[in-house]
Design a protein around this motif. Structure first.
Motif, short mmCIF file in Angstrom:
data_model
loop_
_atom_site.label_atom_id
_atom_site.label_comp_id
_atom_site.label_asym_id
_atom_site.label_seq_id
_atom_site.Cartn_x
_atom_site.Cartn_y
_atom_site.Cartn_z
N GLN A 181 20.41 16.75 71.52
CA GLN A 181 21.85 17.03 71.47
C GLN A 181 22.13 18.27 70.60
O GLN A 181 22.95 19.12 70.95
CB GLN A 181 22.62 15.82 70.91
CG GLN A 181 22.60 14.59 71.79
CD GLN A 181 23.43 14.74 73.05
OE1 GLN A 181 24.29 15.63 73.15
NE2 GLN A 181 23.19 13.89 74.03
N ILE B 54 18.64 12.81 69.36
CA ILE B 54 19.55 13.50 68.45
C ILE B 54 19.21 14.99 68.41
O ILE B 54 20.10 15.85 68.48
CB ILE B 54 19.50 12.86 67.05
CG1 ILE B 54 20.22 11.50 67.08
CG2 ILE B 54 20.12 13.78 66.00
CD1 ILE B 54 20.10 10.70 65.80
N HIS C 5 24.06 7.60 72.85
CA HIS C 5 25.23 7.74 73.71
C HIS C 5 26.48 7.22 73.01
O HIS C 5 27.54 7.87 73.04
CB HIS C 5 25.01 6.99 75.02
CG HIS C 5 26.25 6.94 75.88
ND1 HIS C 5 26.68 8.01 76.64
CD2 HIS C 5 27.16 5.94 76.08
CE1 HIS C 5 27.79 7.68 77.27
NE2 HIS C 5 28.10 6.44 76.95
N ILE D 261 26.05 13.79 63.84
CA ILE D 261 24.88 14.23 64.60
C ILE D 261 24.84 15.74 64.73
O ILE D 261 23.77 16.36 64.65
CB ILE D 261 24.87 13.56 65.99
CG1 ILE D 261 24.52 12.06 65.84
CG2 ILE D 261 23.89 14.25 66.95
CD1 ILE D 261 24.63 11.28 67.13
N TRP E 171 27.08 6.88 69.82
CA TRP E 171 27.44 7.79 68.72
C TRP E 171 28.08 9.07 69.24
O TRP E 171 29.05 9.56 68.68
CB TRP E 171 26.21 8.12 67.89
CG TRP E 171 25.76 7.00 66.98
CD1 TRP E 171 26.52 5.98 66.49
CD2 TRP E 171 24.44 6.80 66.46
NE1 TRP E 171 25.76 5.15 65.69
CE2 TRP E 171 24.49 5.63 65.65
CE3 TRP E 171 23.23 7.49 66.59
CZ2 TRP E 171 23.36 5.15 64.96
CZ3 TRP E 171 22.12 7.01 65.91
CH2 TRP E 171 22.18 5.86 65.12
N MET E 172 27.55 9.62 70.32
CA MET E 172 28.07 10.89 70.84
C MET E 172 29.45 10.74 71.46
O MET E 172 30.19 11.72 71.59
CB MET E 172 27.09 11.50 71.83
CG MET E 172 25.82 12.06 71.20
SD MET E 172 26.13 13.42 70.03
CE MET E 172 26.73 14.69 71.14
N THR E 173 29.82 9.54 71.88
CA THR E 173 31.15 9.34 72.46
C THR E 173 32.19 8.95 71.41
O THR E 173 33.35 8.73 71.74
CB THR E 173 31.11 8.28 73.57
OG1 THR E 173 30.58 7.06 73.05
CG2 THR E 173 30.26 8.74 74.74
N ARG F 234 29.61 11.60 66.28
CA ARG F 234 29.21 12.88 66.88
C ARG F 234 29.23 14.00 65.83
O ARG F 234 28.34 14.84 65.78
CB ARG F 234 30.19 13.20 68.02
CG ARG F 234 29.94 14.52 68.73
CD ARG F 234 31.07 14.77 69.73
NE ARG F 234 30.93 16.05 70.39
CZ ARG F 234 30.36 16.23 71.57
NH1 ARG F 234 29.87 15.20 72.22
NH2 ARG F 234 30.27 17.43 72.11
#
Length: 208
Positions: free
Chosen positions: A81, A78, A158, A170, A160-162, A167
């Motif tokens: 990112q 995290i 991954h 985060i 969460w980020m997609t 996202r």
């Protein structure tokens, strides 16, 4: 099976595989908790809440614990990112870690997958027990995820980020602290259908 939801109405996206993630964005409808103005987030998957001029809540005893290798990996990913986008890294908070641990354990043992606690209380009330508000600005958010039979830091972050709501949590600029809990359950009941699963909760916060 993988499920995502956003906004006020829950919509399911079935992709046919294992991970599950939940999160929801802010929908600013004003309501009050006691005498305190609060922005209410509509029910969905990544949760965020803002609270100002709040009274201090009690901090339960025995709330702290160390992070596992998986949890540290999730925190590191995290922060990677965030760092890649010029955002400050998040410090690990004992209170947020305790709140996340409580929720992961409850979800896995009782068999539900929601931001609300098992008694129906909203997520921020649970977090506030462990991460008390001061007399100034206080804000918290949450991402949750499960995968069967196990997960990795790469898989959780991954997913969460997609997903835009996850996202957003985060990469929210206002956060200063984080707590993460990843717990494995064999034959988890209820929403998990008796599978062996790993349930992850990430709680985000700032107070000043």
């Amino acid at each position: 099976m993988r499920a995502l939801a956003a906004g006020g109405a829950v919509s399911m996206l079935v992709l046919g595989c294992a991970p599950q993630a939940l999160g929801f964005p802010i929908r600013p409808s004003l309501f009050r908790v006691g005498h305190l103005p609060v922005l209410q987030a509509q029910r969905a998957h990544a949760s965020r809440l803002f609270l100002t001029r709040s009274a201090r809540a009690a901090h339960p005893a025995g709330a702290a614990r160390g992070l596992s290798a998986l949890e540290l990996d999730i925190v590191g990913r995290i922060n990677a990112q965030r760092g890649a986008r010029g955002l400050r890294p998040l410090r690990v908070s004992r209170g947020l870690t305790a709140a996340a641990s409580y929720h992961s354990r409850q979800m896995g043992q009782i068999g539900f997958f929601e931001h609300e606690s098992s008694n129906g209380a909203p997520f921020w009330k649970r977090i506030q027990r462990f991460y008390p508000a001061g007399r100034g600005y206080w804000s918290v958010g949450e991402n949750i995820f499960w995968e069967s039979p196990d997960t990795t830091g790469s898989s959780a972050v991954h997913e969460w980020m997609t997903s835009p709501p996850h996202r957003q949590n985060i990469l929210a600029r206002e956060w200063r602290e984080i707590g993460v809990s990843a717990m494995h359950f064999t034959d988890a009941p209820g929403a998990y259908g008796g599978r062996s699963v790993t349930v992850v909760t990430a709680d985000f916060g700032v107070r000043r």
